[in-house]
Design a protein around this motif. Structure first.
Motif, PDB file in Angstrom:
ATOM      1  N   CYS A 151       0.860  -1.175   0.000  1.00 52.66           N
ATOM      2  CA  CYS A 151       0.000   0.000   0.000  1.00 52.66           C
ATOM      3  C   CYS A 151       0.897   1.225   0.000  1.00 52.66           C
ATOM      4  CB  CYS A 151      -0.947  -0.007   1.198  1.00 52.66           C
ATOM      5  SG  CYS A 151      -0.143   0.073   2.810  1.00 52.66           S
ATOM      6  N   GLY A 152       0.332   2.393  -0.292  1.00 53.28           N
ATOM      7  CA  GLY A 152       1.114   3.619  -0.224  1.00 53.28           C
ATOM      8  C   GLY A 152       0.995   4.506  -1.439  1.00 53.28           C
ATOM      9  N   THR A 153       2.023   5.334  -1.647  1.00 51.77           N
ATOM     10  CA  THR A 153       2.014   6.314  -2.725  1.00 51.77           C
ATOM     11  C   THR A 153       3.402   6.365  -3.374  1.00 51.77           C
ATOM     12  OG1 THR A 153       2.653   8.144  -1.262  1.00 51.77           O
ATOM     13  CG2 THR A 153       0.297   7.751  -1.529  1.00 51.77           C
ATOM     14  N   GLU A 154       3.518   6.866  -4.530  1.00 53.77           N
ATOM     15  CA  GLU A 154       2.485   7.050  -5.523  1.00 53.77           C
ATOM     16  C   GLU A 154       2.342   5.760  -6.314  1.00 53.77           C
ATOM     17  OE1 GLU A 154       1.700  10.785  -7.760  1.00 53.77           O
ATOM     18  OE2 GLU A 154       3.736  11.278  -7.074  1.00 53.77           O
ATOM     19  N   ALA A 155       1.112   5.425  -6.650  1.00 55.17           N
ATOM     20  CA  ALA A 155       0.814   4.150  -7.302  1.00 55.17           C
ATOM     21  C   ALA A 155       1.637   3.934  -8.568  1.00 55.17           C
ATOM     22  CB  ALA A 155      -0.680   4.061  -7.628  1.00 55.17           C
ATOM     23  N   HIS A 156       1.803   4.987  -9.362  1.00 51.65           N
ATOM     24  CA  HIS A 156       2.451   4.835 -10.669  1.00 51.65           C
ATOM     25  C   HIS A 156       3.973   5.022 -10.628  1.00 51.65           C
ATOM     26  CE1 HIS A 156       2.110   9.156 -10.315  1.00 51.65           C
ATOM     27  NE2 HIS A 156       2.843   9.331 -11.407  1.00 51.65           N
ATOM     28  N   VAL A 157       4.522   5.323  -9.452  1.00 53.04           N
ATOM     29  CA  VAL A 157       5.969   5.520  -9.354  1.00 53.04           C
ATOM     30  C   VAL A 157       6.531   4.496  -8.368  1.00 53.04           C
ATOM     31  CG1 VAL A 157       7.843   7.177  -8.945  1.00 53.04           C
ATOM     32  CG2 VAL A 157       5.677   7.994  -9.885  1.00 53.04           C
ATOM     33  N   CYS A 158       6.671   4.873  -7.109  1.00 55.38           N
ATOM     34  CA  CYS A 158       7.349   4.013  -6.136  1.00 55.38           C
ATOM     35  C   CYS A 158       6.611   2.707  -5.874  1.00 55.38           C
ATOM     36  CB  CYS A 158       7.579   4.773  -4.837  1.00 55.38           C
ATOM     37  SG  CYS A 158       8.732   6.178  -5.040  1.00 55.38           S
ATOM     38  N   VAL A 159       5.285   2.757  -5.762  1.00 54.57           N
ATOM     39  CA  VAL A 159       4.537   1.521  -5.495  1.00 54.57           C
ATOM     40  C   VAL A 159       4.661   0.573  -6.684  1.00 54.57           C
ATOM     41  CG1 VAL A 159       2.264   0.530  -5.009  1.00 54.57           C
ATOM     42  CG2 VAL A 159       2.954   2.656  -3.882  1.00 54.57           C
ATOM     43  N   MET A 160       4.455   1.073  -7.891  1.00 47.83           N
ATOM     44  CA  MET A 160       4.520   0.210  -9.069  1.00 47.83           C
ATOM     45  C   MET A 160       5.925  -0.352  -9.274  1.00 47.83           C
ATOM     46  SD  MET A 160       3.702   0.972 -13.068  1.00 47.83           S
ATOM     47  CE  MET A 160       5.279   1.799 -13.275  1.00 47.83           C
ATOM     48  N   GLN A 161       6.942   0.489  -9.180  1.00 50.10           N
ATOM     49  CA  GLN A 161       8.299  -0.007  -9.379  1.00 50.10           C
ATOM     50  C   GLN A 161       8.669  -1.031  -8.305  1.00 50.10           C
ATOM     51  OE1 GLN A 161      11.321   2.920 -10.358  1.00 50.10           O
ATOM     52  NE2 GLN A 161       9.782   4.219 -11.326  1.00 50.10           N
ATOM     53  N   THR A 162       8.163  -0.850  -7.090  1.00 50.48           N
ATOM     54  CA  THR A 162       8.383  -1.834  -6.029  1.00 50.48           C
ATOM     55  C   THR A 162       7.680  -3.144  -6.365  1.00 50.48           C
ATOM     56  OG1 THR A 162       8.637  -0.106  -4.364  1.00 50.48           O
ATOM     57  CG2 THR A 162       8.033  -2.312  -3.570  1.00 50.48           C
ATOM     58  N   ALA A 163       6.428  -3.065  -6.785  1.00 50.68           N
ATOM     59  CA  ALA A 163       5.666  -4.271  -7.136  1.00 50.68           C
ATOM     60  C   ALA A 163       6.359  -5.040  -8.263  1.00 50.68           C
ATOM     61  CB  ALA A 163       4.243  -3.890  -7.541  1.00 50.68           C
TER      62      ALA A 163
END
Length: 181
Positions: free
Chosen positions: A103-115
């Motif tokens: 969970c967290g922010t930003e979905a299209h930057v840090c969260v997505m790259q982490t996923a």
């Protein structure tokens, strides 16, 4: 795959003071993150928190910090994806749990790259759609679409809570189910 509390780790990505005011539906992100944190504490799910360049973006917001289990690691990073930070990878390896709930922010930057990085490492990744956001709804939607295409399972806070609990009629059910009322 079904989420199991004993196989999960909750990762809270960059819910920070100077970033949050710009995030679309930030109140919802904080509320759902709090629910996830309280459930994680009740069910002994380990938690990791990251902060992107905290000198510039500030620390994790107080409303989230207040719900962190004692001793929760807070990992500072300058890479967008958490998997680019050796301390994060070491913490993930230390908990030895195959299911990563994000969970967290930003979905299209840090969260997505982490996923995407966690998927590359072979983890089962579950993105909590109502506990992530971006500055714009379009970026949030595009990120969810891209992550889904990469094999990330999109879930909601309530899905996570009830899968982690597994059954009703237990003392922990009373505690965790009260979070959704």
């Amino acid at each position: 795959m079904i989420l199991r509390a004993q196989e999960s780790v909750l990762v809270v990505v960059d819910v920070q003071e100077r970033l949050l005011p710009a995030i679309h539906e930030s109140v919802s992100v904080v509320r759902h993150t709090g629910m996830l944190l309280k459930a994680a504490a009740a069910l002994s799910v380990p938690v990791l928190v990251t902060e992107q360049y905290p000198r510039g973006l500030g620390p994790t917001v107080e409303a989230v910090r207040a719900d962190l289990p004692p001793g929760t690691p807070v990992i500072e990073k300058i890479t967008f994806g958490c998997t680019g930070e050796p301390a994060f990878n070491a913490a993930i390896q230390e908990v030895q749990r195959p299911q990563i709930v994000l969970c967290g922010t930003e979905a299209h930057v840090c969260v997505m790259q982490t996923a995407l990085g966690l998927r590359q490492q072979g983890h089962e990744v579950y993105l909590v759609a109502d506990a992530v956001s971006s500055r714009t709804p379009a970026n949030h939607a595009a990120a969810l679409e891209r992550m889904r295409a990469a094999g990330v399972t999109i879930v909601t806070t309530e899905m996570v809570l009830f899968e982690w609990m597994e059954r009703a009629g237990t003392p922990v059910f009373k505690v965790v189910s009260a979070l959704v009322k």
